[in-house]
Design an enzyme around this catalytic site. Structure first.
Site, PDB file in Angstrom:
ATOM      1  N   SER A   1       0.827  -1.206   0.000  1.00 50.13           N
ATOM      2  CA  SER A   1       0.000   0.000   0.000  1.00 50.13           C
ATOM      3  C   SER A   1       0.860   1.254   0.000  1.00 50.13           C
ATOM      4  O   SER A   1       1.951   1.282   0.572  1.00 50.13           O
ATOM      5  CB  SER A   1      -0.939   0.003   1.202  1.00 50.13           C
TER       6      SER A   1
ATOM      7  N   TYR B   1      -7.556  -0.937  19.294  1.00 48.93           N
ATOM      8  CA  TYR B   1      -6.606  -0.373  20.271  1.00 48.93           C
ATOM      9  C   TYR B   1      -6.919   1.099  20.440  1.00 48.93           C
ATOM     10  O   TYR B   1      -7.365   1.757  19.509  1.00 48.93           O
ATOM     11  CB  TYR B   1      -5.152  -0.578  19.857  1.00 48.93           C
TER      12      TYR B   1
ATOM     13  N   CYS C   1     -11.444   1.413  16.425  1.00 49.90           N
ATOM     14  CA  CYS C   1     -12.368   0.281  16.354  1.00 49.90           C
ATOM     15  C   CYS C   1     -12.239  -0.368  14.982  1.00 49.90           C
ATOM     16  O   CYS C   1     -11.860   0.284  14.018  1.00 49.90           O
ATOM     17  CB  CYS C   1     -13.801   0.757  16.526  1.00 49.90           C
TER      18      CYS C   1
ATOM     19  N   ASP D   1      -0.327 -11.885   1.364  1.00 52.30           N
ATOM     20  CA  ASP D   1      -0.011 -11.399   2.719  1.00 52.30           C
ATOM     21  C   ASP D   1      -0.619 -12.294   3.789  1.00 52.30           C
ATOM     22  O   ASP D   1      -1.797 -12.646   3.717  1.00 52.30           O
ATOM     23  CB  ASP D   1      -0.606  -9.987   2.917  1.00 52.30           C
TER      24      ASP D   1
ATOM     25  N   CYS E   1       3.700  -9.415   9.651  1.00 52.24           N
ATOM     26  CA  CYS E   1       4.119  -8.370  10.569  1.00 52.24           C
ATOM     27  C   CYS E   1       3.473  -8.608  11.923  1.00 52.24           C
ATOM     28  O   CYS E   1       2.821  -9.617  12.113  1.00 52.24           O
ATOM     29  CB  CYS E   1       3.782  -6.990  10.005  1.00 52.24           C
TER      30      CYS E   1
ATOM     31  N   HIS F   1       5.304   2.813  11.106  1.00 55.32           N
ATOM     32  CA  HIS F   1       4.309   3.382  12.027  1.00 55.32           C
ATOM     33  C   HIS F   1       4.645   4.801  12.419  1.00 55.32           C
ATOM     34  O   HIS F   1       3.845   5.490  13.030  1.00 55.32           O
ATOM     35  CB  HIS F   1       4.212   2.521  13.291  1.00 55.32           C
TER      36      HIS F   1
ATOM     37  N   CYS G   1       6.357  -2.699   6.434  1.00 50.03           N
ATOM     38  CA  CYS G   1       4.967  -3.038   6.116  1.00 50.03           C
ATOM     39  C   CYS G   1       4.472  -2.007   5.099  1.00 50.03           C
ATOM     40  O   CYS G   1       5.270  -1.219   4.578  1.00 50.03           O
ATOM     41  CB  CYS G   1       4.149  -3.013   7.422  1.00 50.03           C
TER      42      CYS G   1
HETATM   43  C1  MET Z   1      -0.801  -5.552   7.790  1.00 49.72           C
HETATM   44  S1  MET Z   1       0.094  -6.121   6.446  1.00 49.72           S
HETATM   45  C2  MET Z   1      -0.312  -5.039   5.178  1.00 49.72           C
HETATM   46  C3  MET Z   1       0.024  -5.564   3.844  1.00 49.72           C
HETATM   47  C4  MET Z   1      -0.573  -4.814   2.705  1.00 49.72           C
HETATM   48  N1  MET Z   1      -0.177  -5.371   1.433  1.00 49.72           N
HETATM   49  C5  MET Z   1      -0.142  -3.357   2.775  1.00 49.72           C
HETATM   50  O1  MET Z   1       0.868  -3.034   2.225  1.00 49.72           O
HETATM   51  O2  MET Z   1      -0.799  -2.546   3.374  1.00 49.72           O
HETATM   52 ZN   LIG Z   2       2.307  -5.719   7.351  1.00 50.92          ZN
END
Ligand code: MET
Ligand SMILES: [Zn+2]
Length: 773
Positions: A451, A530, A534, A617, A661, A712, A744
């Site tokens: 993504s 968390y 939601c 994934d 992840c 993150h 990620c």
């Molecule tokens: C929580 S893993 C997320 C993988 C997904 N292909 C992304 O890049 O968002």
């Molecule tokens: Zn991920």
């Protein structure tokens, strides 16, 4: 009399009021006082609602703005050093949960404190804030302890509640040693901790409490005999210190097993067990509790959305009543209803558009009613709730015989699966040679996880499309432009294996769910994930199958824009299963296999369309691992088989990627090997190479891309720091197998930081190539 009870009610509010309040508070739109006042109202509504459903023992202290484990830590003064200088109050608690960053002002220095660690709560998708203990930890009870306050709040409304707290052993053992206290054996803190529990109990007793629920969920784990012994001494001690209170020890998410041994002469008044996850444990537990102890039966699934088969639950309850007598039996949901949505009252669309399915559902409010009906039937005979039971039996039967839950073709296809469908044609070393020959890539190839930023514009366009303000053609046009933009950006960044960016996906599971048969979507089926966040898991109600291709158009379009390889992006079967509410009328393994066949078809179509790199994934594969190690193999067998079924129907030259992840992989390492992916990308940047050690000691021989930066954080990592990480990786991974990628997907980031981070990342690969040339 059998009591109708509950272990915890969702705190998010029927229409996610808590989320909105908390976020408004963060945004400075409401004051702390307004936040508190609104919470008082919400709690009152929750108690009254449970009372109205007929519960006789209602929990209090189960509310939280952020996380109940965090609240518990704060109540007992377990506050990491770095937060201690902040003023007490909501703002500090939120800072512990989410970190805090404030620029310097004339009067104040800048504040920049990292959040405390967050971890998945057992095998749920709820995350708790991990308590951090120090060697010199001191505990004391905060003034106006939350548990006591909320008990009094309910009392003022005329509702006598059962306060809920996290027990001392789970509190300690679910925590971790603070950085400055490495090597601290958490259990050694117990003698210092117990006096604070005693003080809390004294206050509760003084306030008029009688039953107190003490959650000790670690009793469903493999704990050592030494820890079981601590349970015994702890509870003998605490019960002696609080003679006026009756303790109900609550376990859930699995069987208590032989850990039950401490209960009998521990002095506690009762034990709660999960009979949804582990119905077979009833007899064993009955045989192992003391002569006067109460057994709370977790008969209603607290983690799913289906109506309970009341006749079946009643039968189980009757066994308990026959053995123990009705004064020693409570009826309850299996666990706190925190993990179930709040109420069906706002599920308007499903009710009108799909009344058949709506009739099969029960959210928290309805589950409380189910508890009441069972207790009532036990106390006053089934005739006293004849209409309710008949109604329930009708729903259960309707669901059982519904023509919408089974699909003969899907069942046949499942029956016909043969072992060859779970195997690639050749082993990885053979495939790797062919893959490198057919599709050569530079050394240390760069890629991303899928993504790219989900911008405001993307979310706006999707919202307009959903509301019908723009038509499908306009929306798809918009998505095409986003894909083209994303491809161009990656080309400019000189990334080697591109992705289309996933602009069209709101969520990695929902996107596929919406395109598969057997799935349905709720409007209001939110559960806490968390903090204020939601999630609304899609519902798998019937046999899953694919009718049309789901990702081919976007992927093929993206590939048409570039001469670089375009990676196809799919969500794996285990993750689709794990992040959905799953039907409970067939085994999860069967649902997972159905999902796998659907993904297998999609993989085949991508390959047919000329896509060479295909990523499936599986970020949630570790999360599904059972709580007891004896059950690991069974799960891993079917979960990995499902992944294999999804991915192995391809030619040797097609490169299967997978991504994981949020997890420690050490305990599922063999399963990862068995997944037989050609390329594995994992979250790694924050784990100090801990994970990579396992890959080298176990001799993992496929290609691997341990993330070089944390996605993150908005922080842009320098080439230097990522290069250091990559250099460290080369100690574990042969250079021909190393990929360079982030931890990620980048969907939560902004384009500016993404561009900068990826520029630096590509420079790492270039530096590595230069050095090895
Ligand atoms: C929580 S893993 C997320 C993988 C997904 N292909 C992304 O890049 O968002
Ligand atoms: Zn991920």
């Amino acid at each position: 009399m059998v009591q109708a009870t509950n272990l915890g009610f969702p705190r998010i509010g029927g229409q996610r009021e808590t989320k909105k309040l908390v976020e408004n508070f963060w945004a400075g739109k409401i004051t702390e006082q307004a936040l508190d006042e609104a919470a008082v109202k919400l709690r009152a509504e929750n108690w009254k609602l449970q009372q109205a459903q007929g519960l006789s023992q209602i929990p209090s202290g189960d509310f939280s703005f952020y996380d109940h484990v965090l609240d518990h830590s704060v109540m007992f003064n377990v506050i990491p050093q770095r937060f201690r200088h902040l003023a007490e109050g909501h703002e500090r608690n939120f800072a512990i949960g989410r970190g805090i960053q404030k620029p310097a002002t004339e009067t104040q220095e800048k504040v920049d404190i990292e959040a405390q660690e967050m971890k998945k709560w057992f095998d749920t998708n709820y995350h708790y804030i991990v308590p951090e203990f120090e060697t010199n930890q001191t505990f004391h009870l905060s003034a106006n302890a939350k548990t006591v306050q909320e008990f009094n709040e309910a009392k003022a409304l005329g509702i006598h509640t059962r306060p809920v707290i996290l027990g001392p052993l789970s509190f300690l053992l679910l925590g971790k040693a603070a950085k400055n206290s490495a090597g601290l054996d958490l259990i050694t803190l117990l003698p210092k901790l117990l006096p604070v529990y005693e003080e809390l109990f004294a206050q509760l007793a003084a306030a008029g409490a009688d039953w107190v629920q003490i959650d000790e969920p670690i009793l469903a784990l493999d704990i050592s005999a030494a820890v079981v012994a601590h349970f015994h001494t702890t509870y003998t001690h605490l019960t002696a210190a609080a003679p006026k209170l009756k303790f109900l020890i609550a376990t859930y998410f699995g069987r208590i097993g032989n850990n039950v041994s401490f209960i009998k002469d521990s002095g506690v008044a009762g034990l709660h067990i999960d009979l949804v996850r582990a119905p077979e444990q009833l007899e064993h537990v009955i045989a192992n509790i003391g002569q006067t102890q109460v057994l709370s039966l977790g008969l209603i699934d607290g983690r799913n959305i289906w109506k309970t088969n009341l006749a079946a639950a009643l039968k189980l309850a009757e066994t308990a009543v026959a053995a123990l007598g009705s004064d020693r039996v409570f009826v309850a949901p299996s666990c706190s209803l925190l993990h179930a949505p709040v109420t069906l009252r706002f599920e308007k669309r499903l009710a009108s558009k799909n009344p058949e399915l709506f009739d099969w559902l029960a959210y928290s409010e309805e589950k409380c009613k189910e508890v009441h009906v069972i207790a009532h039937a036990l106390n006053h005979g089934t005739d006293s709730v004849k209409a309710e039971l008949a109604d329930n039996a009708r729903s259960i039967e309707a669901r059982r015989v519904s023509s919408h839950t089974t699909n003969a073709a899907v069942r046949q296809r499942l029956e016909a699966i043969v072992p060859d469908q779970l195997r690639r044609r050749n082993v990885f070393p053979t495939r790797q040679v062919k893959q490198h020959e057919a599709n050569p890539l530079p050394a240390f190839p760069t890629t991303t996880i899928g993504s790219f930023p989900q911008t405001k514009e993307i979310r706006l366009a999707r919202a307009k499309f959903t509301k019908g303000e723009i038509d499908a053609a306009a929306y798809h046009d918009f998505i095409k432009k986003e894909i083209a933009f994303c491809v161009k950006e990656q080309e400019e960044l000189k990334i080697d294996v591109l992705v289309h960016g996933e602009a069209e996906r709101n969520d990695m599971v929902a996107y596929f769910g919406e395109r598969l048969e057997g799935y349905i979507f709720s409007e209001n089926g939110w559960i806490a994930s968390y903090g204020s966040r939601c999630v609304r898991p899609p519902i798998i109600f019937g046999d899953v199958h694919r009718v049309n291709p789901m990702t081919i158009t976007e992927t093929v379009y993206a590939q048409s824009l570039t001469s670089k390889p375009m990676k196809g992006m799919l969500t794996g079967p285990v993750t689709c299963l794990q992040w959905s509410f799953v039907r409970d009328d067939i085994p999860r393994s069967v649902v997972c296999t159905q999902l796998a066949l659907a993904i297998r078809d999609e993989v085949a179509d991508l390959e047919k369309a000329g896509i060479v790199h295909i990523q499936v994934d599986e970020p949630a594969i570790r999360e599904g691992l059972p709580l007891r190690s004896v059950d690991f193999d069974f799960y891993l067998q079917w979960a990995v088989d499902a992944f294999l079924l999804s991915t192995t129907g391809v030619k040797d030259t097609t490169i299967i990627h997978t991504h994981m992840c949020y997890s420690d992989f050490q305990d599922i390492f063999q399963a990862i090997v068995r997944m037989d992916a050609d390329v594995l990308t994992i979250e790694n940047s924050k784990s100090d190479m801990r994970i990579l050690g396992a890959f080298s000691t176990h001799g993992y021989n496929a290609e691997i891309g341990p993330g070089v930066f944390d996605i993150h954080s908005p922080r842009v990592p320098s080439t230097h720091e990522m290069k250091e990480r990559a250099d460290a990786m080369l100690k574990y991974i042969p250079s021909r197998n190393l990929w360079i990628n982030p931890d990620c997907g980048l969907k939560t980031r902004g384009w500016k930081e993404v561009r900068e981070s990826l520029t630096n990342m590509v420079a790492v690969a270039e530096a590595l190539r230069a050095a090895s040339a």
